[in-house]
Write a protein that holds these residues in place. Structure first.
Motif, mmCIF file in Angstrom:
data_model
loop_
_atom_site.group_PDB
_atom_site.id
_atom_site.type_symbol
_atom_site.label_atom_id
_atom_site.label_comp_id
_atom_site.label_asym_id
_atom_site.label_seq_id
_atom_site.Cartn_x
_atom_site.Cartn_y
_atom_site.Cartn_z
ATOM 1 N N THR A 1 0.852 -1.179 0.000
ATOM 2 C CA THR A 1 0.000 0.000 0.000
ATOM 3 C C THR A 1 0.890 1.230 0.000
ATOM 4 O O THR A 1 2.101 1.126 0.191
ATOM 5 N N GLN A 2 0.311 2.388 -0.186
ATOM 6 C CA GLN A 2 1.087 3.624 -0.209
ATOM 7 C C GLN A 2 1.243 4.186 1.189
ATOM 8 O O GLN A 2 0.299 4.195 1.976
ATOM 9 N N VAL B 1 6.587 9.390 -1.381
ATOM 10 C CA VAL B 1 5.560 8.355 -1.453
ATOM 11 C C VAL B 1 6.289 7.021 -1.509
ATOM 12 O O VAL B 1 7.130 6.798 -2.385
ATOM 13 N N GLU C 1 6.151 2.589 -1.127
ATOM 14 C CA GLU C 1 5.367 1.363 -1.173
ATOM 15 C C GLU C 1 5.608 0.651 0.157
ATOM 16 O O GLU C 1 6.764 0.371 0.511
ATOM 17 N N PRO D 1 -4.112 3.134 2.247
ATOM 18 C CA PRO D 1 -3.010 4.096 2.149
ATOM 19 C C PRO D 1 -2.948 4.992 3.384
ATOM 20 O O PRO D 1 -3.978 5.307 3.990
#
Length: 113
Positions: free
Chosen positions: A2-3, A18, A20, A95
């Motif tokens: 997810t981010q 950003v 992962e 996220p």
């Protein structure tokens, strides 16, 4: 995966980033594994507040904080309702947007024992 969006912080990631994030890892592990050297004086054992973060988005997707974490957070600089110790907050599939506070209380680094 997810981010994990890290908001700009002049000491740790000036431009923000950003990432992962693998589901099941702590926010602290994700940061460290991606070169963001957030303080973690107790080596992620939930014994200090140096890895304190504020979860701006996605807070409710995280595992619930245990009593020890909540007790420690009471001592953190800049405590907010969405504060977590990043070593205890486990990434889920939602996220996340986090902010690393400008200051941290690190008794070891500050020479107090």
């Amino acid at each position: 995966m997810t981010q994990l969006i890290v908001l700009p912080n002049s000491d740790y990631c000036p431009d923000g980033v950003v990432l992962e994030a693998p589901v099941g890892e702590s926010i602290c592990e994700v940061l460290l594994n991606n070169g963001i050297e957030i303080e973690h004086a107790c080596e992620c054992s939930c014994a200090c507040t140096t890895c304190h973060v504020v979860v701006r988005e996605g807070y409710n997707s995280l595992n619930a904080p245990e009593e020890l974490e909540e007790d420690l957070l009471d001592k953190a600089w800049g405590l907010e309702p969405e504060s977590r110790l990043s070593c205890q907050a486990i990434v889920a599939e939602t996220p996340l947007v986090i902010e690393i506070p400008k200051y941290s209380i690190n008794m070891t680094r500050e020479g107090k024992r």
